[in-house]
Write an enzyme that holds these catalytic residues in place. Structure first.
Site, PDB file in Angstrom:
ATOM      1  N   HIS A   1       0.845  -1.193   0.000  1.00  0.00           N
ATOM      2  CA  HIS A   1       0.000   0.000   0.000  1.00  0.00           C
ATOM      3  C   HIS A   1       0.875   1.236   0.000  1.00  0.00           C
ATOM      4  O   HIS A   1       1.899   1.273   0.674  1.00  0.00           O
ATOM      5  CB  HIS A   1      -0.930   0.018   1.209  1.00  0.00           C
ATOM      6  CG  HIS A   1      -2.098   0.948   1.013  1.00  0.00           C
ATOM      7  ND1 HIS A   1      -3.247   0.561   0.379  1.00  0.00           N
ATOM      8  CD2 HIS A   1      -2.267   2.240   1.328  1.00  0.00           C
ATOM      9  CE1 HIS A   1      -4.093   1.582   0.328  1.00  0.00           C
ATOM     10  NE2 HIS A   1      -3.515   2.620   0.899  1.00  0.00           N
TER      11      HIS A   1
ATOM     12  N   ASP B   1     -14.119   3.320   7.251  1.00  0.00           N
ATOM     13  CA  ASP B   1     -13.049   4.001   6.503  1.00  0.00           C
ATOM     14  C   ASP B   1     -13.582   4.525   5.182  1.00  0.00           C
ATOM     15  O   ASP B   1     -13.222   5.613   4.742  1.00  0.00           O
ATOM     16  CB  ASP B   1     -11.871   3.046   6.253  1.00  0.00           C
ATOM     17  CG  ASP B   1     -10.870   3.680   5.299  1.00  0.00           C
ATOM     18  OD1 ASP B   1     -10.287   4.710   5.672  1.00  0.00           O
ATOM     19  OD2 ASP B   1     -10.717   3.190   4.172  1.00  0.00           O
TER      20      ASP B   1
ATOM     21  N   ARG C   1     -12.739  13.005   4.323  1.00  0.00           N
ATOM     22  CA  ARG C   1     -11.432  13.668   4.499  1.00  0.00           C
ATOM     23  C   ARG C   1     -10.956  14.285   3.201  1.00  0.00           C
ATOM     24  O   ARG C   1     -10.348  15.352   3.183  1.00  0.00           O
ATOM     25  CB  ARG C   1     -10.400  12.649   5.010  1.00  0.00           C
ATOM     26  CG  ARG C   1     -10.622  12.245   6.455  1.00  0.00           C
ATOM     27  CD  ARG C   1      -9.817  10.999   6.802  1.00  0.00           C
ATOM     28  NE  ARG C   1      -8.411  11.140   6.520  1.00  0.00           N
ATOM     29  CZ  ARG C   1      -7.648  10.173   5.968  1.00  0.00           C
ATOM     30  NH1 ARG C   1      -8.159   9.001   5.652  1.00  0.00           N
ATOM     31  NH2 ARG C   1      -6.381  10.384   5.750  1.00  0.00           N
TER      32      ARG C   1
ATOM     33  N   SER D   1      -6.734   4.445   8.359  1.00  0.00           N
ATOM     34  CA  SER D   1      -7.365   4.201   7.060  1.00  0.00           C
ATOM     35  C   SER D   1      -6.645   3.074   6.315  1.00  0.00           C
ATOM     36  O   SER D   1      -7.257   2.107   5.854  1.00  0.00           O
ATOM     37  CB  SER D   1      -7.324   5.496   6.246  1.00  0.00           C
ATOM     38  OG  SER D   1      -7.667   5.270   4.909  1.00  0.00           O
TER      39      SER D   1
ATOM     40  N   LYS E   1      -7.793  -1.329   6.253  1.00  0.00           N
ATOM     41  CA  LYS E   1      -8.060  -2.064   5.011  1.00  0.00           C
ATOM     42  C   LYS E   1      -7.077  -3.221   4.834  1.00  0.00           C
ATOM     43  O   LYS E   1      -7.447  -4.315   4.434  1.00  0.00           O
ATOM     44  CB  LYS E   1      -7.953  -1.121   3.805  1.00  0.00           C
ATOM     45  CG  LYS E   1      -9.113  -0.124   3.735  1.00  0.00           C
ATOM     46  CD  LYS E   1      -9.067   0.694   2.470  1.00  0.00           C
ATOM     47  CE  LYS E   1      -7.953   1.688   2.455  1.00  0.00           C
ATOM     48  NZ  LYS E   1      -8.292   3.078   2.593  1.00  0.00           N
TER      49      LYS E   1
END
Ligand code: URA
Length: 413
Positions: free
Chosen positions: A82, A161, A168, A183, A187
Site C-alpha cells: 500500500h 473508513d 477527508r 485508514s 483495510k
C-alpha cells in the site's frame, strides 16, 4: 455519547477513551453521526493528533465496522502493498500481478483519488467495463483462479473508513498520521495478510512533506500491523517529482502497460521492484524476469478479463479517452532539469479534472499529462517539458502556467 463534547475534547488535545472512539465510529458507520460532526472531529484530529493507543483503537474499530477476508486452509502466502499516495504513483497496477506470478495471493483493496493524489480504482475504471465492485466471494474465487484481485471496498469491508476517506478528501483533513494509519491499516489488516509492504512517500507531492514525518507515519503503521501479527515492511520514497512520466487516470494505465511489457520509465520499474522484493518471496532477478518475459502482463490481462474488461481495448485506451486539447508544452530555456514539483503537477492534473472537488463526483479519465521531463535530464530550448491533455483551451492554459512554475531548468555554464 455526546458528540459535540467528544469533538471539543479532541479539539483541546485530550485523549479519548477506547469506548468513546468506538461509539463515535459505530455511530458514524450507522449514519447516526452526521458528516458535519465527523468533519469537525476529523479537523480536531488533524490538528491535535492521536496517541498510539487511540490510533490502534481507531484502526480496530474501522476493521470491526465490516468483514475480514478469510482463506481456505493451506492457501499460498497472502501479501499486499500500500502506498500513502503520490503523484503518478501507478506501482500497484504493476506490482499486484507481478507478485501473484511469484506464487502469492494478492487481494488488493484500493482507494479512489484522495487530495491531489490519484487513486488506483479511478485508474482501473478507465478500462471500459472493468469492475472494481466485487463481493467477497467473487474476490476469493478470483484469487483462487488468478492469485490477484484489485477491487474497492465493498459495503461490508471497512465501511467506516470508506465513509471517512471520502469525507477527508473534501474537508482538508487528509495529511494526518493518525487518520492515514487507521485508514490504510484497517483495510490491509482486514485483508488478513501474511506480509505487507508500505510505500511511504514524502515531499511536495505527498501527504507527508518531510522524511521525518514519513518515518513517523511508517513507525505508526508498522506498530499497528505488528500488533496484529503481520510481517510489515516500510520503504520511504521521495515524492518531490512525479513517479514515471504520466499523471492522469488512463494515461497512467498506458504507462503501467509499458512497464508490464518490460519497458517504461526506469524510476517506475525500480520502485516496483524495490517494493515487490520485500513481499514476493523470490529474488529481484526472478521478479525482473517475470516482467521481461511477459508473465506479469499476461496476469494483468487475465485480471482485466476476469473483472469485466476487454483486453482488446488496452492498446486503444488513448483513443477511447481522448481529451479535446492535447498539446506539448516546450521549454523556453536550455539547461538541466533541476526540479519537477510533484505537488504542483498534482494540483494541475486535479484541476484538469482527473480528481474530485466533491465527494463521489465523477473523474475525467482522459485528462492529465504525459511525456514529462525527469530531474537530471539535459534539455534544449524548444524541447518538450510535457504533453498536456485538457478538455478546454482555458484548462490547457491553466495547466501550462502551473507546469511552467513546476519545472525548473538550471543553466549549464
Ligand atoms: N491511502 C488510504 O487508503 N488512506 C489514506 O488516508 C491515505 C492514503
Amino acid at each position: 455519547m455526546h458528540v459535540p463534547t467528544l469533538i471539543s475534547r479532541k479539539r483541546e488535545g485530550e485523549e479519548l477513551s477506547s469506548i468513546e472512539i468506538k461509539d463515535l465510529i459505530d455511530g458514524y458507520t450507522r449514519g447516526e453521526v452526521p458528516d458535519y460532526q465527523m468533519s469537525a472531529f476529523a479537523m480536531a484530529v488533524f490538528f491535535r493528533g492521536m496517541s498510539p493507543r487511540e490510533i490502534a483503537t481507531l484502526t480496530h474499530c474501522m476493521i470491526e465496522s465490516g468483514d475480514c477476508f478469510s482463506y481456505p486452509v493451506g492457501h499460498p502466502p497472502v501479501v499486499d502493498k500500500h502506498s500513502t499516495g503520490g503523484i503518478g504513483d501507478k506501482v500497484s497496477l504493476i506490482l499486484a500481478p507481478l507478485v501473484a506470478c511469484a506464487g502469492n495471493w494478492v487481494p488488493m483493496v484500493s482507494g479512489r483519488g484522495l487530495g491531489i493524489t490519484g487513486g488506483t480504482l479511478d485508474k482501473l475504471e478507465s478500462i471500459p467495463g472493468f469492475k472494481v465492485n466485487l463481493s467477497m466471494p467473487q474476490a476469493l474465487a478470483q484469487l483462487a483462479e488468478l492469485g490477484v484481485v484489485m477491487m474497492g471496498q465493498t459495503e461490508r469491508f471497512c465501511p467506516a473508513d470508506k465513509k471517512l476517506y471520502a469525507l477527508r478528501d473534501v474537508t482538508g483533513t487528509v495529511p494526518s498520521i493518525a487518520m492515514i494509519t487507521a485508514s490504510i491499516m484497517s483495510k490491509k489488516l482486514a485483508e488478513s495478510l501474511d506480509r505487507l509492504v508500505l510505500d511511504v512517500k514524502y515531499g511536495s507531492g505527498a501527504f507527508m512533506q518531510t522524511h521525518e514525518d514519513a518515518q513517523a507515519l511508517a513507525d505508526s503503521m508498522i506498530a499497528v500491523g505488528r500488533e496484529m501479527g503481520v510481517e510489515v515492511h516500510a520503504v520511504l520514497n521521495p515524492m518531490s517529482e512525479p513517479l514515471g512520466q504520466a499523471v492522469g487516470n488512463a494515461l497512467e494505465i498506458i504507462e503501467s502497460l509499458d512497464c508490464l511489457d518490460g519497458a517504461g520509465p526506469a524510476d517506475l520499474r525500480a520502485t516496483v521492484l524495490d517494493l515487490a522484493e520485500k513481499i514476493a518471496g523470490c529474488s529481484r532477478g526472478d521478479l525482473e524476469r517475470l516482467l521481461d518475459d511477459g508473465s506479469a502482463r499476461r496476469r494483468f490481462d487475465a485480471m482485466v478479463t476476469a473483472q469485466g474488461g476487454n483486453i482488446a481495448d488496452l492498446p486503444r485506451l488513448a483513443e477511447i479517452h481522448c481529451a479535446a486539447v492535447i498539446r506539448e508544452l516546450t521549454s523556453t530555456s536550455s539547461g538541466v532539469v533541476s526540479a519537477v514539483n510533484a505537488g504542483l503537477v498534482g494540483q494541475a492534473v486535479l484541476q484538469l479534472g482527473a480528481g474530485r472537488a466533491k465527494a463521489n463526483a465523477p473523474v475525467d479519465f482522459a485528462v492529465g499529462m504525459d511525456r514529462l521531463v525527469k530531474c537530471g535530464e539535459t534539455i534544449a530550448a524548444g524541447q518538450v517539458i510535457c504533453r498536456i491533455h485538457a478538455q478546454t483551451e482555458a484548462d490547457y492554459r491553466m495547466a501550462a502556467a502551473m507546469m511552467e512554475k513546476a519545472v525548473e531548468i538550471s543553466r549549464i555554464d
